[in-house]
Scaffold this active site. Structure first.
Site, PDB file in Angstrom:
ATOM      1  N   ASN A   1    -111.215  43.284  71.529  1.00  0.00           N
ATOM      2  CA  ASN A   1    -111.758  43.657  70.234  1.00  0.00           C
ATOM      3  C   ASN A   1    -112.960  45.171  70.316  1.00  0.00           C
ATOM      4  O   ASN A   1    -113.157  45.406  69.072  1.00  0.00           O
ATOM      5  CB  ASN A   1    -112.571  42.055  69.865  1.00  0.00           C
ATOM      6  CG  ASN A   1    -113.391  41.687  70.793  1.00  0.00           C
ATOM      7  OD1 ASN A   1    -113.205  42.099  71.769  1.00  0.00           O
ATOM      8  ND2 ASN A   1    -114.703  40.688  70.374  1.00  0.00           N
TER       9      ASN A   1
ATOM     10  N   LYS B   1    -109.116  45.824  84.022  1.00  0.00           N
ATOM     11  CA  LYS B   1    -107.836  45.671  83.530  1.00  0.00           C
ATOM     12  C   LYS B   1    -108.544  45.324  82.018  1.00  0.00           C
ATOM     13  O   LYS B   1    -108.306  44.343  81.351  1.00  0.00           O
ATOM     14  CB  LYS B   1    -107.028  43.797  83.374  1.00  0.00           C
ATOM     15  CG  LYS B   1    -105.773  43.800  83.427  1.00  0.00           C
ATOM     16  CD  LYS B   1    -105.040  42.587  82.788  1.00  0.00           C
ATOM     17  CE  LYS B   1    -105.365  41.507  81.975  1.00  0.00           C
ATOM     18  NZ  LYS B   1    -105.335  42.250  80.461  1.00  0.00           N
ATOM     19  N   PRO B   2    -107.252  46.333  80.993  1.00  0.00           N
ATOM     20  CA  PRO B   2    -107.979  45.815  79.683  1.00  0.00           C
ATOM     21  C   PRO B   2    -106.878  44.690  78.795  1.00  0.00           C
ATOM     22  O   PRO B   2    -105.589  44.617  79.397  1.00  0.00           O
ATOM     23  CB  PRO B   2    -107.777  46.911  78.760  1.00  0.00           C
ATOM     24  CG  PRO B   2    -106.531  47.797  79.907  1.00  0.00           C
ATOM     25  CD  PRO B   2    -107.070  47.345  81.047  1.00  0.00           C
ATOM     26  N   ALA B   3    -107.237  44.179  77.806  1.00  0.00           N
ATOM     27  CA  ALA B   3    -106.628  43.475  77.099  1.00  0.00           C
ATOM     28  C   ALA B   3    -104.864  44.628  76.779  1.00  0.00           C
ATOM     29  O   ALA B   3    -105.147  45.314  76.239  1.00  0.00           O
ATOM     30  CB  ALA B   3    -106.905  43.024  76.011  1.00  0.00           C
TER      31      ALA B   3
ATOM     32  N   GLY C   1    -114.400  37.929  77.815  1.00  0.00           N
ATOM     33  CA  GLY C   1    -112.953  37.199  76.594  1.00  0.00           C
ATOM     34  C   GLY C   1    -112.978  35.783  76.000  1.00  0.00           C
ATOM     35  O   GLY C   1    -114.393  35.115  76.399  1.00  0.00           O
ATOM     36  N   SER C   2    -112.737  35.019  76.167  1.00  0.00           N
ATOM     37  CA  SER C   2    -112.394  33.442  75.831  1.00  0.00           C
ATOM     38  C   SER C   2    -112.781  32.723  76.575  1.00  0.00           C
ATOM     39  O   SER C   2    -113.098  33.155  77.544  1.00  0.00           O
ATOM     40  CB  SER C   2    -111.214  33.305  75.210  1.00  0.00           C
ATOM     41  OG  SER C   2    -110.108  32.786  76.799  1.00  0.00           O
TER      42      SER C   2
ATOM     43  N   GLU D   1    -119.223  36.954  79.832  1.00  0.00           N
ATOM     44  CA  GLU D   1    -119.157  37.325  78.189  1.00  0.00           C
ATOM     45  C   GLU D   1    -118.720  36.566  77.699  1.00  0.00           C
ATOM     46  O   GLU D   1    -117.506  37.084  77.826  1.00  0.00           O
ATOM     47  CB  GLU D   1    -119.662  38.510  77.994  1.00  0.00           C
ATOM     48  CG  GLU D   1    -120.763  39.367  79.104  1.00  0.00           C
ATOM     49  CD  GLU D   1    -122.266  39.509  78.305  1.00  0.00           C
ATOM     50  OE1 GLU D   1    -122.178  39.028  77.454  1.00  0.00           O
ATOM     51  OE2 GLU D   1    -123.071  40.065  79.756  1.00  0.00           O
ATOM     52  N   LEU D   2    -118.787  35.519  77.406  1.00  0.00           N
ATOM     53  CA  LEU D   2    -117.358  34.499  76.272  1.00  0.00           C
ATOM     54  C   LEU D   2    -117.832  34.514  74.898  1.00  0.00           C
ATOM     55  O   LEU D   2    -118.574  35.153  74.269  1.00  0.00           O
ATOM     56  CB  LEU D   2    -117.348  33.271  77.729  1.00  0.00           C
ATOM     57  CG  LEU D   2    -116.755  33.491  79.022  1.00  0.00           C
ATOM     58  CD1 LEU D   2    -117.616  32.082  79.236  1.00  0.00           C
ATOM     59  CD2 LEU D   2    -115.773  34.152  79.211  1.00  0.00           C
TER      60      LEU D   2
ATOM     61  N   CYS E   1    -117.886  38.711  68.907  1.00  0.00           N
ATOM     62  CA  CYS E   1    -118.148  37.596  70.373  1.00  0.00           C
ATOM     63  C   CYS E   1    -119.729  36.487  69.274  1.00  0.00           C
ATOM     64  O   CYS E   1    -119.820  35.989  69.302  1.00  0.00           O
ATOM     65  CB  CYS E   1    -118.290  37.545  70.761  1.00  0.00           C
ATOM     66  SG  CYS E   1    -119.369  39.285  71.864  1.00  0.00           S
TER      67      CYS E   1
HETATM   68  P1  NAP Z   1    -109.109  36.123  75.866  1.00  0.00           P
HETATM   69  O1  NAP Z   1    -107.954  35.348  75.607  1.00  0.00           O
HETATM   70  O2  NAP Z   1    -109.908  35.297  76.757  1.00  0.00           O
HETATM   71  O3  NAP Z   1    -108.606  37.584  76.843  1.00  0.00           O
HETATM   72  C1  NAP Z   1    -109.778  38.260  77.217  1.00  0.00           C
HETATM   73  C2  NAP Z   1    -108.839  39.151  78.140  1.00  0.00           C
HETATM   74  O4  NAP Z   1    -108.851  38.072  79.633  1.00  0.00           O
HETATM   75  C3  NAP Z   1    -108.247  39.580  77.705  1.00  0.00           C
HETATM   76  O5  NAP Z   1    -107.559  40.697  78.857  1.00  0.00           O
HETATM   77  C4  NAP Z   1    -106.360  39.365  78.424  1.00  0.00           C
HETATM   78  O6  NAP Z   1    -105.733  40.104  79.115  1.00  0.00           O
HETATM   79  C5  NAP Z   1    -107.230  38.040  79.499  1.00  0.00           C
HETATM   80  N1  NAP Z   1    -106.587  37.114  80.222  1.00  0.00           N
HETATM   81  C6  NAP Z   1    -105.777  36.012  78.946  1.00  0.00           C
HETATM   82  N2  NAP Z   1    -105.086  35.257  80.190  1.00  0.00           N
HETATM   83  C7  NAP Z   1    -105.819  35.509  81.008  1.00  0.00           C
HETATM   84  C8  NAP Z   1    -105.167  34.785  82.607  1.00  0.00           C
HETATM   85  N3  NAP Z   1    -104.449  33.787  82.956  1.00  0.00           N
HETATM   86  N4  NAP Z   1    -105.360  35.923  83.764  1.00  0.00           N
HETATM   87  C9  NAP Z   1    -106.279  36.465  83.483  1.00  0.00           C
HETATM   88  N5  NAP Z   1    -106.578  37.645  82.386  1.00  0.00           N
HETATM   89  C10 NAP Z   1    -106.111  36.485  81.368  1.00  0.00           C
HETATM   90  O7  NAP Z   1    -109.657  36.550  74.268  1.00  0.00           O
HETATM   91  P2  NAP Z   1    -109.268  37.274  73.260  1.00  0.00           P
HETATM   92  O8  NAP Z   1    -108.751  36.543  72.706  1.00  0.00           O
HETATM   93  O9  NAP Z   1    -108.143  38.599  73.974  1.00  0.00           O
HETATM   94  O10 NAP Z   1    -111.228  37.666  73.059  1.00  0.00           O
HETATM   95  C11 NAP Z   1    -111.350  37.231  72.008  1.00  0.00           C
HETATM   96  C12 NAP Z   1    -112.265  36.137  72.780  1.00  0.00           C
HETATM   97  O11 NAP Z   1    -113.984  36.970  73.669  1.00  0.00           O
HETATM   98  C13 NAP Z   1    -113.358  35.000  72.186  1.00  0.00           C
HETATM   99  O12 NAP Z   1    -113.871  34.366  72.721  1.00  0.00           O
HETATM  100  C14 NAP Z   1    -114.739  35.999  71.626  1.00  0.00           C
HETATM  101  O13 NAP Z   1    -116.352  35.425  71.518  1.00  0.00           O
HETATM  102  C15 NAP Z   1    -114.859  36.931  73.312  1.00  0.00           C
HETATM  103  N6  NAP Z   1    -115.493  38.163  73.083  1.00  0.00           N
HETATM  104  C16 NAP Z   1    -116.769  38.477  73.665  1.00  0.00           C
HETATM  105  C17 NAP Z   1    -117.552  39.103  73.640  1.00  0.00           C
HETATM  106  C18 NAP Z   1    -118.865  39.310  75.126  1.00  0.00           C
HETATM  107  O14 NAP Z   1    -119.167  40.104  75.301  1.00  0.00           O
HETATM  108  N7  NAP Z   1    -119.273  37.617  74.924  1.00  0.00           N
HETATM  109  C19 NAP Z   1    -117.710  40.113  73.745  1.00  0.00           C
HETATM  110  C20 NAP Z   1    -115.268  39.918  72.955  1.00  0.00           C
HETATM  111  C21 NAP Z   1    -115.266  39.267  72.991  1.00  0.00           C
HETATM  112  P3  NAP Z   1    -104.491  39.697  77.740  1.00  0.00           P
HETATM  113  O15 NAP Z   1    -104.790  40.221  75.915  1.00  0.00           O
HETATM  114  O16 NAP Z   1    -103.387  41.262  78.494  1.00  0.00           O
HETATM  115  O17 NAP Z   1    -102.901  38.449  77.986  1.00  0.00           O
END
Ligand code: NAP
Length: 484
Positions: free
Chosen positions: A156, A179-181, A233-234, A255-256, A289
């Site tokens: 995002n 590692k970016p998304a 991430g999540s 940062e979740l 987020c």
């Molecule tokens: P996500 O599924 O957790 O993905 C985030 C990152 O983690 C991506 O690079 C993803 O890679 C990687 N990832 C996913 N599964 C993994 C695993 N099993 N092992 C290692 N890495 C893994 O989150 P999202 O849905 O993309 O992003 C949205 C979430 O991020 C929301 O919950 C949001 O609130 C949160 N967020 C928080 C902040 C903050 O600063 N607090 C800022 C931005 C977003 P791939 O996509 O390549 O699989």
């Protein structure tokens, strides 16, 4: 795309130890606006992740030994190059992520701001001298870089989430692998290209792009050469990765997710609250987020607020982020859109009133800007992170009621409220169980402020004078035997 390519900013392979590294397989990066193929990118995995960590370890000694002023000069070059290329980097970001161009350029500037900030802040890593417990003893505290930092970032904010982490890590004297998304690797690779041009030495900043996030994640969380792991991430994935780090007791910051309440009290400036809520909720099509996830409006002003708010939401223009005047881009994927729609339909079934939007539009990846009234705090939509352009409105009667509803969530990232009474402003600010609180303000993030959450929104802070702490170890030196 042609211009981005001519400027040398379109890269399609991982950047490890100062080299672009091809892999056996490739994966597609598409524009979420029309699913048009933008680029095929080399699909790195465990092997490349390990090489990146080893390169970062090799580069660590020399980078850590540089003076803060030397590191600042190199980081400053990086900042300048990003600023010079802001418009192209913004276009690249819109192409792979979908957000409107003005927002994308804003993100690039915001991310670069952390590089400038930490380049300077790195010069102020002060230690301490502490009165010793005996005449011949002195206590001195110094701070040292933690070592190799591994990071995983989301789609995002494909530029700023990397810049915010890397800036602090590098300024502290650490080396970095990220590692970016997989949805948005191009902004990260463009940052690597500019890092190289800026004179950041080989191995100090590495980017590993690949679809197999779980294998890359295992290397980042379990490799003995990684000292610190940082994740945005999540909550679900963050918890799992923190568990993986636990075996080696690696330092972790997370940062979740969030479930931000946006509270409008009856003494608020309603027009300002509407404007703040629109910015807070609909930026990045609601995929942030910290965006307002629940609007809590005092019942005495509910009708007037809703009327003004719906009119403002109706005025938002959806479309291709590259076009002038577009406020709302597509959602990142069809899967994300299905999740948002499922939450809206569940709210409808549970008795809420959809006042605007609320229906998918064929197979389009755009979700209409939606406003839902009469939402109850126990409904699924009020308890989940929506991550889409949907505003559920909950009404409340008293200040205590508002605070109770606002805190009724496992998350604790950002909260917002609008009020004018100074006593109320302090009472509410202190009682909200969140890491960040916007008071008469819908956008709280900036380089000078500590960004981060509590509860299931994670721990650690990014930005501000506190942002370096996550990348530094405290060492205490005990001097003794000083008497003659
Ligand atoms: P996500 O599924 O957790 O993905 C985030 C990152 O983690 C991506 O690079 C993803 O890679 C990687 N990832 C996913 N599964 C993994 C695993 N099993 N092992 C290692 N890495 C893994 O989150 P999202 O849905 O993309 O992003 C949205 C979430 O991020 C929301 O919950 C949001 O609130 C949160 N967020 C928080 C902040 C903050 O600063 N607090 C800022 C931005 C977003 P791939 O996509 O390549 O699989």
């Amino acid at each position: 795309m042609q211009q981005i390519q001519s400027a040398g900013l379109l890269k399609s392979a991982s950047f490890i130890d100062g080299q672009w590294c091809e892999s056996e397989n490739q994966f597609d990066v598409v524009n979420p606006f029309d699913n048009h193929l933008l680029c095929r990118v080399a699909d790195a995995g465990q092997k490349e992740a390990e090489s990146a960590v080893i390169a970062a370890k090799k580069a660590l000694k020399e980078w850590a030994a540089k003076s803060a002023a030397e590191r600042a000069e190199i980081l400053r070059n990086w900042f300048d190059l990003i600023q010079d290329n802001q418009s192209l980097l913004g276009r690249l970001l819109t192409l792979e992520q979908g957000k409107p161009l003005a927002e994308a350029e804003g993100e690039v500037g915001y991310g670069a701001g952390f590089i400038e900030w930490f380049a300077e802040e790195g010069k102020r890593v002060y230690g301490d001298t502490i009165p010793g417990p005996a005449q011949d003893k002195r206590i001195v505290v110094i701070k040292q870089p933690v070592g190799v930092v591994a990071a995983i970032t989301p789609w995002n904010f494909p530029n700023a989430m990397i810049a915010r982490k890397a800036a602090a890590a590098l300024a502290a004297g650490c080396t970095f692998v990220v590692k970016p998304a997989a949805e948005t690797p191009l902004s990260a690779l463009a940052l690597a290209e500019l890092a190289q041009r800026a004179g950041i030495p080989a191995g100090v900043f590495n980017v590993v792009v690949g679809k197999d996030s779980s294998s890359i994640g295992r290397v980042f969380t379990q490799h003995p050469d990684v000292a610190k792991f940082t994740f945005t991430g999540s909550t679900q994935v963050g918890k799992m990765l923190a568990e993986q780090c636990a075996a080696d007791l690696k330092r972790v910051s997370l940062e979740l997710g969030g479930n931000a309440p946006f509270i409008v009290f009856e003494d608020a400036d309603i027009d300002a609250a509407v404007e703040g809520a629109i910015q807070c909720k609909y930026r990045n099509a609601g995929q942030t987020c910290v965006c307002a996830n629940r609007l809590l409006v005092q019942s005495s002003i509910k009708d007037v607020f809703e009327e003004k708010y719906i009119a403002a939401v109706q005025a938002l223009k959806a479309g291709n982020g590259l076009e002038e005047g577009v406020d709302l881009g597509p959602l990142i994927s069809q899967k994300a859109l299905e999740k948002v729609d499922e939450l809206v339909q569940s709210a409808r079934q549970e008795g809420a009133t959809v006042r605007l939007g609320g229906e998918k539009q064929g197979s389009s990846q755009f979700y209409p800007a939606t406003v839902i009234s009469d939402v109850d705090t126990k409904m699924k939509i009020a308890q989940s992170e929506i991550f889409g352009p949907v505003s559920p409105i909950i009404s409340f009667t008293s200040e205590q009621d508002a605070i109770r509803i606002a805190n009724d969530t496992e998350y604790g990232l950002a909260a917002y409220f609008y009020a004018r009474d100074i006593g109320r402003v302090w009472r509410v600010a202190e009682q909200l169980a969140y890491g960040m609180v916007g008071i008469n303000e819908g956008i709280v993030s900036n380089v000078a402020a500590p960004f981060g959450g509590v509860k299931h929104s994670g721990y650690g802070r990014e930005g501000s004078k506190y942002g370096l702490d996550d990348y530094l170890d405290i060492k205490y030196l005990c001097f003794s035997g000083l008497n003659t």
